[in-house]
Design a protein around this motif. Structure first.
Motif, mmCIF file in Angstrom:
data_model
loop_
_atom_site.group_PDB
_atom_site.id
_atom_site.type_symbol
_atom_site.label_atom_id
_atom_site.label_comp_id
_atom_site.label_asym_id
_atom_site.label_seq_id
_atom_site.Cartn_x
_atom_site.Cartn_y
_atom_site.Cartn_z
ATOM 1 N N ASP A 5 9.318 22.125 -23.892
ATOM 2 C CA ASP A 5 8.813 20.747 -23.900
ATOM 3 C C ASP A 5 9.696 19.827 -24.722
ATOM 4 O O ASP A 5 9.912 18.658 -24.356
ATOM 5 N N ASN A 6 10.204 20.303 -25.853
ATOM 6 C CA ASN A 6 11.067 19.478 -26.700
ATOM 7 C C ASN A 6 12.377 19.137 -25.993
ATOM 8 O O ASN A 6 12.858 18.002 -26.070
ATOM 9 N N ALA A 7 12.938 20.114 -25.303
ATOM 10 C CA ALA A 7 14.172 19.875 -24.552
ATOM 11 C C ALA A 7 13.930 18.889 -23.420
ATOM 12 O O ALA A 7 14.762 18.009 -23.152
ATOM 13 N N ALA A 8 12.783 19.014 -22.762
ATOM 14 C CA ALA A 8 12.453 18.098 -21.668
ATOM 15 C C ALA A 8 12.351 16.666 -22.170
ATOM 16 O O ALA A 8 12.859 15.732 -21.544
ATOM 17 N N THR A 9 11.704 16.485 -23.311
ATOM 18 C CA THR A 9 11.577 15.147 -23.891
ATOM 19 C C THR A 9 12.939 14.571 -24.222
ATOM 20 O O THR A 9 13.212 13.390 -23.962
ATOM 21 N N LEU A 10 13.819 15.396 -24.778
ATOM 22 C CA LEU A 10 15.173 14.951 -25.115
ATOM 23 C C LEU A 10 15.946 14.544 -23.873
ATOM 24 O O LEU A 10 16.635 13.513 -23.862
ATOM 25 N N TRP A 11 15.817 15.331 -22.805
ATOM 26 C CA TRP A 11 16.568 15.044 -21.591
ATOM 27 C C TRP A 11 16.109 13.765 -20.904
ATOM 28 O O TRP A 11 16.919 13.029 -20.338
ATOM 29 N N VAL A 12 14.815 13.488 -20.944
ATOM 30 C CA VAL A 12 14.311 12.244 -20.337
ATOM 31 C C VAL A 12 14.981 11.040 -20.984
ATOM 32 O O VAL A 12 15.468 10.125 -20.309
ATOM 33 N N GLY A 13 15.019 11.021 -22.320
ATOM 34 C CA GLY A 13 15.670 9.913 -23.017
ATOM 35 C C GLY A 13 17.164 9.885 -22.783
ATOM 36 O O GLY A 13 17.761 8.816 -22.610
ATOM 37 N N ALA A 14 17.795 11.076 -22.741
ATOM 38 C CA ALA A 14 19.248 11.150 -22.576
ATOM 39 C C ALA A 14 19.693 10.652 -21.204
ATOM 40 O O ALA A 14 20.726 9.977 -21.080
ATOM 41 N N ILE A 15 18.918 10.954 -20.170
ATOM 42 C CA ILE A 15 19.295 10.548 -18.812
ATOM 43 C C ILE A 15 19.281 9.030 -18.675
ATOM 44 O O ILE A 15 20.217 8.430 -18.130
ATOM 45 N N VAL A 16 18.231 8.392 -19.172
ATOM 46 C CA VAL A 16 18.137 6.931 -19.082
ATOM 47 C C VAL A 16 19.225 6.273 -19.928
ATOM 48 O O VAL A 16 19.918 5.356 -19.478
ATOM 49 N N THR A 17 19.393 6.741 -21.162
ATOM 50 C CA THR A 17 20.420 6.186 -22.035
ATOM 51 C C THR A 17 21.809 6.406 -21.446
ATOM 52 O O THR A 17 22.668 5.522 -21.502
ATOM 53 N N GLY A 18 22.027 7.578 -20.837
ATOM 54 C CA GLY A 18 23.326 7.886 -20.262
ATOM 55 C C GLY A 18 23.735 6.927 -19.174
ATOM 56 O O GLY A 18 24.914 6.558 -19.070
ATOM 57 N N GLN A 19 22.765 6.490 -18.357
ATOM 58 C CA GLN A 19 23.127 5.553 -17.297
ATOM 59 C C GLN A 19 23.550 4.214 -17.878
ATOM 60 O O GLN A 19 24.492 3.581 -17.389
ATOM 61 N N PHE A 20 22.894 3.765 -18.944
ATOM 62 C CA PHE A 20 23.290 2.512 -19.585
ATOM 63 C C PHE A 20 24.647 2.651 -20.281
ATOM 64 O O PHE A 20 25.441 1.708 -20.307
ATOM 65 N N VAL A 21 24.927 3.820 -20.846
ATOM 66 C CA VAL A 21 26.250 4.070 -21.428
ATOM 67 C C VAL A 21 27.310 4.002 -20.329
ATOM 68 O O VAL A 21 28.408 3.451 -20.535
#
Length: 262
Positions: A42-58
């Motif tokens: 669950d912790n990894a899933a939460t991290l990935w959700v934020g990382a995917i959205v942030t990654g597109q803006f990067v």
């Protein structure tokens, strides 16, 4: 010159940015379900959700320099064609990704092929000083409108999931790619001719350094990174909580996102 068609003027730029942000908005409600389906932690899933959205803006930050350079050298039409081709490809590849890492890389790449800078150049080249402010206002509205309609479309897709969202956004980008191909490129302001090739070649590195060291670039980079973090945490993570703790389905989560971003 493009083929003689009804497609010309700043509305082409509006559609280009609309398609890009539509593709970004439509996947948000489905992200928690996709990440949870491929991640056991669950912790990894939460991290990935934020990382995917942030990654597109990067990716948008990086792509602004790349697409801006293409637009300056080869014109906004070719730059828009390149950007939308990348959107078609990487939106579709997102649907084929079966791990969070592959999905992250697909969305980062999609962000890199941002049409924002060449679309803005298109607006500037195709409008006079008297109506440019109004045109740029509509340009910004097309960005927000694309994001809102994308999020709203996820409500219609419902349980079809993130694959359908990715394929739909890729298909819409493909239609817009054809429209741009059949459009007439606006002439440069004041009838100016393209810069001398030798001078342009010799100044490439200097111009890139000036862009990356400018306050405007720093501001844009910080803004996109902040937007990515905001959508990755304040907006997307609550959807993950609603799914896990309150058993929200895709349609209910879509309605939550639509209400939030509106």
């Amino acid at each position: 010159m493009g083929w003689p068609t009804p497609f010309s003027g700043p509305k082409i730029a509006y559609c280009g940015t609309f398609v890009n942000f539509f593709g970004m908005g439509i996947i948000l409600p489905f992200l928690p379900f996709f990440v949870d389906s491929v991640e056991d932690d669950d912790n990894a899933a939460t991290l990935w959700v934020g990382a995917i959205v942030t990654g597109q803006f990067v990716g948008v930050v990086i792509g602004s320099v790349i697409m801006g350079t293409v637009s300056d050298k080869l014109g906004p039409k070719l730059a828009l064609l390149v950007a939308l081709s990348g959107n078609v490809l990487f939106f579709a590849l997102s649907a084929l990704a079966d791990t969070t890492l592959l999905f992250f890389l697909a969305r980062l790449s999609a962000g890199t092929f941002t049409p924002v800078v060449p679309a803005e150049a298109w607006v500037i080249h195709s409008t006079s000083s008297e109506n440019r402010a109004d045109a740029l206002g509509k340009f910004v509205a097309s960005i927000l409108g694309g994001f809102l309609l994308g999020t709203g479309s996820s409500v219609i897709l419902g349980d079809l999931g993130i694959d359908a969202a990715c394929y739909l956004s890729s298909a819409i980008a493909a239609v817009m790619l054809l429209v741009v191909f059949l459009s007439q490129e606006p002439e440069p302001l004041n009838g100016s001719s393209p810069s001398d090739p030798e001078k342009s070649k010799n100044s490439d590195r200097k111009n890139l350094y000036l862009v990356l060291s400018s306050k405007a670039w720093t501001s844009v980079a910080l803004m996109n990174f902040t937007l990515g973090c905001t959508f990755g945490t304040a907006v997307t993570i609550p959807g993950l909580i609603l799914k896990r703790d309150y058993d929200f389905n895709e349609r209910e989560t879509s309605l939550f996102y639509l209400a939030t971003v509106s």
